[in-house]
Design a protein around this motif. Structure first.
Motif, PDB file in Angstrom:
ATOM      1  N   GLY A 227       0.805  -1.214   0.000  1.00  0.00           N
ATOM      2  CA  GLY A 227       0.000   0.000   0.000  1.00  0.00           C
ATOM      3  C   GLY A 227       0.835   1.259   0.000  1.00  0.00           C
ATOM      4  O   GLY A 227       1.825   1.358   0.726  1.00  0.00           O
ATOM      5  N   PHE A 228       0.433   2.239  -0.821  1.00  0.00           N
ATOM      6  CA  PHE A 228       1.187   3.488  -0.911  1.00  0.00           C
ATOM      7  C   PHE A 228       1.140   4.269   0.401  1.00  0.00           C
ATOM      8  O   PHE A 228       2.187   4.669   0.936  1.00  0.00           O
ATOM      9  N   GLU A 229      -0.034   4.488   0.934  1.00  0.00           N
ATOM     10  CA  GLU A 229      -0.133   5.280   2.162  1.00  0.00           C
ATOM     11  C   GLU A 229       0.565   4.606   3.345  1.00  0.00           C
ATOM     12  O   GLU A 229       1.268   5.284   4.105  1.00  0.00           O
ATOM     13  N   PRO A 230       0.408   3.281   3.546  1.00  0.00           N
ATOM     14  CA  PRO A 230       1.184   2.653   4.623  1.00  0.00           C
ATOM     15  C   PRO A 230       2.696   2.778   4.426  1.00  0.00           C
ATOM     16  O   PRO A 230       3.441   2.931   5.400  1.00  0.00           O
ATOM     17  N   ALA A 231       3.145   2.719   3.158  1.00  0.00           N
ATOM     18  CA  ALA A 231       4.579   2.861   2.908  1.00  0.00           C
ATOM     19  C   ALA A 231       5.053   4.265   3.256  1.00  0.00           C
ATOM     20  O   ALA A 231       6.109   4.447   3.882  1.00  0.00           O
ATOM     21  N   VAL A 232       4.259   5.272   2.865  1.00  0.00           N
ATOM     22  CA  VAL A 232       4.629   6.649   3.196  1.00  0.00           C
ATOM     23  C   VAL A 232       4.603   6.860   4.711  1.00  0.00           C
ATOM     24  O   VAL A 232       5.508   7.486   5.280  1.00  0.00           O
ATOM     25  N   GLU A 233       3.595   6.319   5.373  1.00  0.00           N
ATOM     26  CA  GLU A 233       3.513   6.464   6.826  1.00  0.00           C
ATOM     27  C   GLU A 233       4.713   5.814   7.502  1.00  0.00           C
ATOM     28  O   GLU A 233       5.279   6.372   8.456  1.00  0.00           O
ATOM     29  N   LEU A 266      -1.171  13.065   3.944  1.00  0.00           N
ATOM     30  CA  LEU A 266      -0.761  11.665   4.059  1.00  0.00           C
ATOM     31  C   LEU A 266      -0.487  11.296   5.518  1.00  0.00           C
ATOM     32  O   LEU A 266      -0.032  12.129   6.311  1.00  0.00           O
ATOM     33  N   PRO A 267      -0.731  10.047   5.895  1.00  0.00           N
ATOM     34  CA  PRO A 267      -0.530   9.638   7.290  1.00  0.00           C
ATOM     35  C   PRO A 267       0.936   9.733   7.698  1.00  0.00           C
ATOM     36  O   PRO A 267       1.825   9.359   6.944  1.00  0.00           O
ATOM     37  N   GLY A 268       1.159  10.239   8.885  1.00  0.00           N
ATOM     38  CA  GLY A 268       2.517  10.367   9.416  1.00  0.00           C
ATOM     39  C   GLY A 268       3.125  11.734   9.209  1.00  0.00           C
ATOM     40  O   GLY A 268       4.089  12.097   9.908  1.00  0.00           O
ATOM     41  N   HIS A 269       2.587  12.514   8.268  1.00  0.00           N
ATOM     42  CA  HIS A 269       3.173  13.824   7.987  1.00  0.00           C
ATOM     43  C   HIS A 269       3.081  14.748   9.196  1.00  0.00           C
ATOM     44  O   HIS A 269       4.063  15.400   9.580  1.00  0.00           O
ATOM     45  N   GLU A 270       1.921  14.804   9.802  1.00  0.00           N
ATOM     46  CA  GLU A 270       1.733  15.711  10.935  1.00  0.00           C
ATOM     47  C   GLU A 270       2.616  15.316  12.114  1.00  0.00           C
ATOM     48  O   GLU A 270       3.179  16.180  12.801  1.00  0.00           O
ATOM     49  N   ARG A 271       2.783  14.016  12.353  1.00  0.00           N
ATOM     50  CA  ARG A 271       3.652  13.575  13.455  1.00  0.00           C
ATOM     51  C   ARG A 271       5.099  13.992  13.206  1.00  0.00           C
ATOM     52  O   ARG A 271       5.812  14.386  14.138  1.00  0.00           O
ATOM     53  N   LEU A 272       5.524  13.885  11.962  1.00  0.00           N
ATOM     54  CA  LEU A 272       6.887  14.304  11.625  1.00  0.00           C
ATOM     55  C   LEU A 272       7.053  15.799  11.845  1.00  0.00           C
ATOM     56  O   LEU A 272       8.049  16.240  12.440  1.00  0.00           O
ATOM     57  N   ARG A 298       4.537  11.197 -11.031  1.00  0.00           N
ATOM     58  CA  ARG A 298       3.766  12.051 -10.130  1.00  0.00           C
ATOM     59  C   ARG A 298       3.390  11.284  -8.860  1.00  0.00           C
ATOM     60  O   ARG A 298       3.265  10.067  -8.866  1.00  0.00           O
ATOM     61  N   GLY A 299       3.250  12.016  -7.782  1.00  0.00           N
ATOM     62  CA  GLY A 299       2.805  11.416  -6.532  1.00  0.00           C
ATOM     63  C   GLY A 299       3.891  10.802  -5.680  1.00  0.00           C
ATOM     64  O   GLY A 299       3.602  10.295  -4.590  1.00  0.00           O
ATOM     65  N   ALA A 300       5.148  10.842  -6.118  1.00  0.00           N
ATOM     66  CA  ALA A 300       6.240  10.309  -5.293  1.00  0.00           C
ATOM     67  C   ALA A 300       6.518  11.254  -4.132  1.00  0.00           C
ATOM     68  O   ALA A 300       6.386  12.472  -4.245  1.00  0.00           O
ATOM     69  N   VAL A 301       6.910  10.678  -2.985  1.00  0.00           N
ATOM     70  CA  VAL A 301       7.183  11.445  -1.767  1.00  0.00           C
ATOM     71  C   VAL A 301       8.625  11.189  -1.340  1.00  0.00           C
ATOM     72  O   VAL A 301       9.085  10.042  -1.348  1.00  0.00           O
ATOM     73  N   VAL A 302       9.323  12.261  -0.941  1.00  0.00           N
ATOM     74  CA  VAL A 302      10.725  12.135  -0.520  1.00  0.00           C
ATOM     75  C   VAL A 302      10.933  12.900   0.783  1.00  0.00           C
ATOM     76  O   VAL A 302      10.376  13.991   0.968  1.00  0.00           O
ATOM     77  N   VAL A 303      11.739  12.335   1.665  1.00  0.00           N
ATOM     78  CA  VAL A 303      12.179  13.029   2.873  1.00  0.00           C
ATOM     79  C   VAL A 303      13.706  12.973   2.928  1.00  0.00           C
ATOM     80  O   VAL A 303      14.307  11.950   2.573  1.00  0.00           O
ATOM     81  N   GLY A 304      14.322  14.086   3.326  1.00  0.00           N
ATOM     82  CA  GLY A 304      15.779  14.133   3.404  1.00  0.00           C
ATOM     83  C   GLY A 304      16.253  14.705   4.731  1.00  0.00           C
ATOM     84  O   GLY A 304      15.601  15.576   5.312  1.00  0.00           O
ATOM     85  N   PHE A 305      17.388  14.214   5.212  1.00  0.00           N
ATOM     86  CA  PHE A 305      18.002  14.730   6.438  1.00  0.00           C
ATOM     87  C   PHE A 305      19.437  14.217   6.516  1.00  0.00           C
ATOM     88  O   PHE A 305      19.831  13.303   5.787  1.00  0.00           O
ATOM     89  N   ALA A 306      20.215  14.814   7.409  1.00  0.00           N
ATOM     90  CA  ALA A 306      21.587  14.354   7.662  1.00  0.00           C
ATOM     91  C   ALA A 306      21.647  13.717   9.039  1.00  0.00           C
ATOM     92  O   ALA A 306      21.157  14.294  10.017  1.00  0.00           O
ATOM     93  N   ALA A 307      22.243  12.538   9.107  1.00  0.00           N
ATOM     94  CA  ALA A 307      22.272  11.805  10.375  1.00  0.00           C
ATOM     95  C   ALA A 307      23.451  10.855  10.387  1.00  0.00           C
ATOM     96  O   ALA A 307      24.086  10.594   9.358  1.00  0.00           O
TER      97      ALA A 307
END
Length: 313
Positions: A227-233, A266-272, A298-307
């Motif tokens: 599932g797309f939304e569970p994967a994004v979450e 999308l689920p998880g966005h607000e928690r982040l 279209r519709g791909a989601v990306v998050v980036g950070f340094a860790a």
């Protein structure tokens, strides 16, 4: 010392950041059939192009970065006069020729900068550094955000350079695609056979979505989720835990192949976002570049950070 910052237009950061920090952009031209767009990081233009062209024929698009000669001309016409030291931070060299083109251009620039600077009444030396961010999409944006912070704090170029090169080794980008068939067709159009028809068909039939990781110039799956939304979450919740564990810069970047309101729902966005607010982490959200969308759809989601180094779990 006047320090300038340059990125290519595949760097996913909000237009307000580029304007506020006066970051120059090396544009990438995108051709889909007879339609041509020069990507200058205009979100409205990108969304219009997405609606009219990318969804239908984007997999066969051609992306055309600045040549070494075009990069040289951009610098000699203005940047060598406006600045004394420039950091040019590019998309990972393993996926694009932009880094190699900028490196080649840098030698020409350093040979030819004296005349235009002298004509502007400046006889002091000019210097530049081309840095491979070793990442893509909004994860590429971690370095220019940090460079802008350090410049504002009055840091010297050597310190900025050392910090950026270290961060490039510790920047992570995580992506969930919406359409595996699109990625497979796009990869085949570019001569990349890493995503087979069978794997795309199975993933689509079973609604299995990969979480892809970009790290040190390499990209590949780190999880497969139904599932797309569970994967994004799952991806957002993982990023939330990394924020809580501590990042190497006070920055998280997000980008989306479409209207940002869709990503924010999308689920998880607000928690982040809440976790970032609790720890004074600045969040940069942007529409994915035209170049990015023609490559992942279209519709791909990306998050980036340094860790610090970690496993996705």
């Amino acid at each position: 010392m006047r320090i300038g910052l340059v990125v290519d237009s595949a760097c996913d950061l909000p237009a307000g950041f580029f304007e506020r920090e006066q970051v120059d952009i090396l544009p990438i031209t995108v051709r889909v059939g007879d339609a041509v767009q020069v990507d200058h990081r205009d979100e409205a233009q990108t969304l219009a192009f997405l609606e009219s062209h990318i969804a239908e024929r984007g997999a066969s698009a051609e992306t055309i970065p600045f040549t070494p000669e075009q990069i040289r001309d951009l610098f000699l016409e203005r940047l060598v006069v406006d600045y004394d030291y420039v950091f040019c931070m590019t998309i990972t060299g393993s996926r694009s020729p932009i880094f190699a083109n900028a490196e080649k251009a840098s030698y020409m620039i350093l040979n030819d900068y004296k005349q235009p600077r002298a004509a502007a009444g400046n006889s002091t030396p000019f210097a530049l550094r081309v840095i491979d961010t070793r990442n893509l999409f909004c994860a590429q944006g971690i370095l220019p955000v940090e460079a802008a912070r350090m410049r504002a704090a009055g840091e010297q170029p050597l310190n900025i350079r050392t910090r950026l090169e270290e961060l490039a080794r510790h920047t992570y980008g995580y992506l969930v695609p919406r359409d595996l068939y699109y990625i497979r067709n796009r990869a085949r159009a570019k001569g990349d056979r890493s995503i087979s028809l069978l794997s795309a068909a199975l993933g689509t039939a079973l609604d299995i979505k990969p979480v892809l990781r970009g790290f040190r110039g390499e990209t590949g799956p780190v999880a497969r989720i139904k599932g797309f939304e569970p994967a994004v979450e799952t991806m957002f919740d993982f990023a939330t835990r990394r924020v809580q564990a501590g990042l190497l810069t006070p920055t998280v970047t997000l980008c989306y192949g479409g209207h940002l309101d869709e990503m924010r729902a999308l689920p998880g966005h607000e928690r982040l976002r809440d976790a970032c607010a609790d720890r004074n982490i600045e969040v940069f959200e942007s529409v994915m570049s035209t170049t990015g969308m023609v490559n992942v759809g279209r519709g791909a989601v990306v998050v980036g950070f340094a860790a610090e180094e970690h496993a996705f779990e």
